[in-house]
Write a protein that holds these residues in place. Sequence first.
Motif, PDB file in Angstrom:
ATOM      1  N   ALA A 167      20.028 122.802  42.159  1.00 36.52           N
ATOM      2  CA  ALA A 167      20.506 121.441  41.941  1.00 36.52           C
ATOM      3  C   ALA A 167      21.608 121.084  42.930  1.00 36.52           C
ATOM      4  CB  ALA A 167      21.004 121.282  40.509  1.00 36.52           C
ATOM      5  N   LEU A 168      22.501 122.033  43.218  1.00 37.98           N
ATOM      6  CA  LEU A 168      23.596 121.754  44.144  1.00 37.98           C
ATOM      7  C   LEU A 168      23.080 121.539  45.561  1.00 37.98           C
ATOM      8  CD1 LEU A 168      26.554 121.460  44.841  1.00 37.98           C
ATOM      9  CD2 LEU A 168      26.716 123.965  45.008  1.00 37.98           C
ATOM     10  N   THR A 169      22.231 122.425  46.039  1.00 43.26           N
ATOM     11  CA  THR A 169      21.671 122.266  47.383  1.00 43.26           C
ATOM     12  C   THR A 169      20.886 120.965  47.484  1.00 43.26           C
ATOM     13  OG1 THR A 169      21.524 124.662  47.690  1.00 43.26           O
ATOM     14  CG2 THR A 169      20.163 123.294  49.118  1.00 43.26           C
ATOM     15  N   SER A 170      20.093 120.673  46.463  1.00 48.00           N
ATOM     16  CA  SER A 170      19.323 119.424  46.451  1.00 48.00           C
ATOM     17  C   SER A 170      20.241 118.217  46.505  1.00 48.00           C
ATOM     18  CB  SER A 170      18.452 119.362  45.192  1.00 48.00           C
ATOM     19  OG  SER A 170      17.522 120.426  45.157  1.00 48.00           O
ATOM     20  N   SER A 171      21.347 118.281  45.777  1.00 49.45           N
ATOM     21  CA  SER A 171      22.307 117.180  45.762  1.00 49.45           C
ATOM     22  C   SER A 171      22.919 116.970  47.142  1.00 49.45           C
ATOM     23  CB  SER A 171      23.417 117.447  44.745  1.00 49.45           C
ATOM     24  OG  SER A 171      22.902 117.574  43.444  1.00 49.45           O
ATOM     25  N   LEU A 172      23.267 118.064  47.804  1.00 51.40           N
ATOM     26  CA  LEU A 172      23.891 117.953  49.124  1.00 51.40           C
ATOM     27  C   LEU A 172      22.917 117.398  50.159  1.00 51.40           C
ATOM     28  CD1 LEU A 172      25.950 121.281  49.186  1.00 51.40           C
ATOM     29  CD2 LEU A 172      26.775 118.959  48.706  1.00 51.40           C
ATOM     30  N   VAL A 173      21.669 117.851  50.097  1.00 52.34           N
ATOM     31  CA  VAL A 173      20.652 117.318  51.012  1.00 52.34           C
ATOM     32  C   VAL A 173      20.460 115.832  50.771  1.00 52.34           C
ATOM     33  CG1 VAL A 173      18.192 117.383  51.624  1.00 52.34           C
ATOM     34  CG2 VAL A 173      19.467 119.520  51.298  1.00 52.34           C
ATOM     35  N   LEU A 174      20.324 115.451  49.499  1.00 52.60           N
ATOM     36  CA  LEU A 174      20.138 114.045  49.163  1.00 52.60           C
ATOM     37  C   LEU A 174      21.369 113.227  49.549  1.00 52.60           C
ATOM     38  CD1 LEU A 174      18.508 112.735  45.885  1.00 52.60           C
ATOM     39  CD2 LEU A 174      20.356 111.500  46.994  1.00 52.60           C
ATOM     40  N   GLY A 175      22.568 113.784  49.309  1.00 56.95           N
ATOM     41  CA  GLY A 175      23.791 113.060  49.616  1.00 56.95           C
ATOM     42  C   GLY A 175      23.938 112.761  51.094  1.00 56.95           C
ATOM     43  N   VAL A 176      23.622 113.733  51.941  1.00 60.17           N
ATOM     44  CA  VAL A 176      23.692 113.515  53.391  1.00 60.17           C
ATOM     45  C   VAL A 176      22.694 112.444  53.816  1.00 60.17           C
ATOM     46  CG1 VAL A 176      23.265 114.573  55.638  1.00 60.17           C
ATOM     47  CG2 VAL A 176      24.588 115.813  53.913  1.00 60.17           C
ATOM     48  N   ALA A 177      21.464 112.544  53.296  1.00 59.82           N
ATOM     49  CA  ALA A 177      20.442 111.556  53.634  1.00 59.82           C
ATOM     50  C   ALA A 177      20.812 110.165  53.132  1.00 59.82           C
ATOM     51  CB  ALA A 177      19.093 111.984  53.042  1.00 59.82           C
ATOM     52  N   TRP A 178      21.383 110.106  51.933  1.00 61.02           N
ATOM     53  CA  TRP A 178      21.779 108.831  51.326  1.00 61.02           C
ATOM     54  C   TRP A 178      22.898 108.179  52.130  1.00 61.02           C
ATOM     55  CZ3 TRP A 178      24.044 108.442  45.663  1.00 61.02           C
ATOM     56  CH2 TRP A 178      23.970 107.117  45.219  1.00 61.02           C
ATOM     57  N   ALA A 179      23.897 108.964  52.530  1.00 59.04           N
ATOM     58  CA  ALA A 179      24.996 108.428  53.329  1.00 59.04           C
ATOM     59  C   ALA A 179      24.483 107.937  54.686  1.00 59.04           C
ATOM     60  CB  ALA A 179      26.073 109.488  53.517  1.00 59.04           C
ATOM     61  N   ALA A 180      23.600 108.721  55.315  1.00 58.06           N
ATOM     62  CA  ALA A 180      23.053 108.330  56.617  1.00 58.06           C
ATOM     63  C   ALA A 180      22.224 107.061  56.509  1.00 58.06           C
ATOM     64  CB  ALA A 180      22.207 109.475  57.178  1.00 58.06           C
ATOM     65  N   TRP A 181      21.503 106.910  55.403  1.00 56.69           N
ATOM     66  CA  TRP A 181      20.680 105.718  55.190  1.00 56.69           C
ATOM     67  C   TRP A 181      21.533 104.454  55.212  1.00 56.69           C
ATOM     68  CZ3 TRP A 181      20.278 102.023  51.203  1.00 56.69           C
ATOM     69  CH2 TRP A 181      19.096 101.289  51.162  1.00 56.69           C
TER      70      TRP A 181
END
Length: 284
Positions: A167-181
């Motif tokens: 869950a933590l790794t998934s959150s970090l991947v999603l967070g980076v992608a979300w911020a970049a978006w």
Amino acid sequence: MTARAPLERTRGFDVWGFLLFSHGWTWLWWSVPIIADWHVFEFPGIVFLIGGGLGVTIGGVVMAWWIGGQTGLADLKRRLVDVRLIPGRWAVVTLALWPALALVGSVAATVVDGASQPASAAPLLDLLAEPVVLVGTLLVIFLLGPFHEEIGWRGYWLDRLQLRWSALTSSLVLGVAWAAWHAPLFLMVGYFSSWDFSPDPALFAFNILVGTILYTWLFNNTARSLLAAIAFHFVGNATGQLLDLSPQADFYQTVATTALVVIVLLWWGPATLRRDEERPLAPY
């Protein structure tokens, strides 16, 4: 239609296919008003602003169908409308956490820095005097983020990430992608200047990254509720736009949010961010 064969999944298509579509679509549309130097809340700029924002929505729906067929779409719809997925205590978290963190930031600014006015409810009070404008503003806040974004981020993508990683790794991947978006928004004429705040890009990205962990925590404890994610997103955006925080209060709110994330990780565990040991898997 039944679920697709697992070939695409083994190649990571269910994860990276969504990412390429969501960002490719959005950045292509948003590049037009940036290059043309159009105000994004005036015609024709607003057409490209709205059209580009739909990239993550369309990507979530299309990928849910492509990977899961009718089962994927039915699951998406169920999690969007089924209130029963949200236990009472998590409904409180959904609706009260962001305002509470803003309050903590304001109090900290007063206690630590002696700020005389760490927060102002003037934007909200002004709107309360004009109910029609208030409803319109809330509708814009709802449509320009929470509803259409969450269909992709938590409606589809977080499930696929958690099938592969913690869950933590998934959150970090999603967070980076979300911020970049969101990055092109800082280059658009009139986007942030049309609101009562203009965030620092680095702090904005950090807040998204930290906040994404809280979204996953909520998601995994509400039976993957898309409705809870949308409401959580809406309350967060509304709090930020209807309550003016001083720079000090805004900083302490970020500190409080980060501290909460640390507590959540220590209590629930970075692998699951939930009470039980079952990982939240998509049914397709």
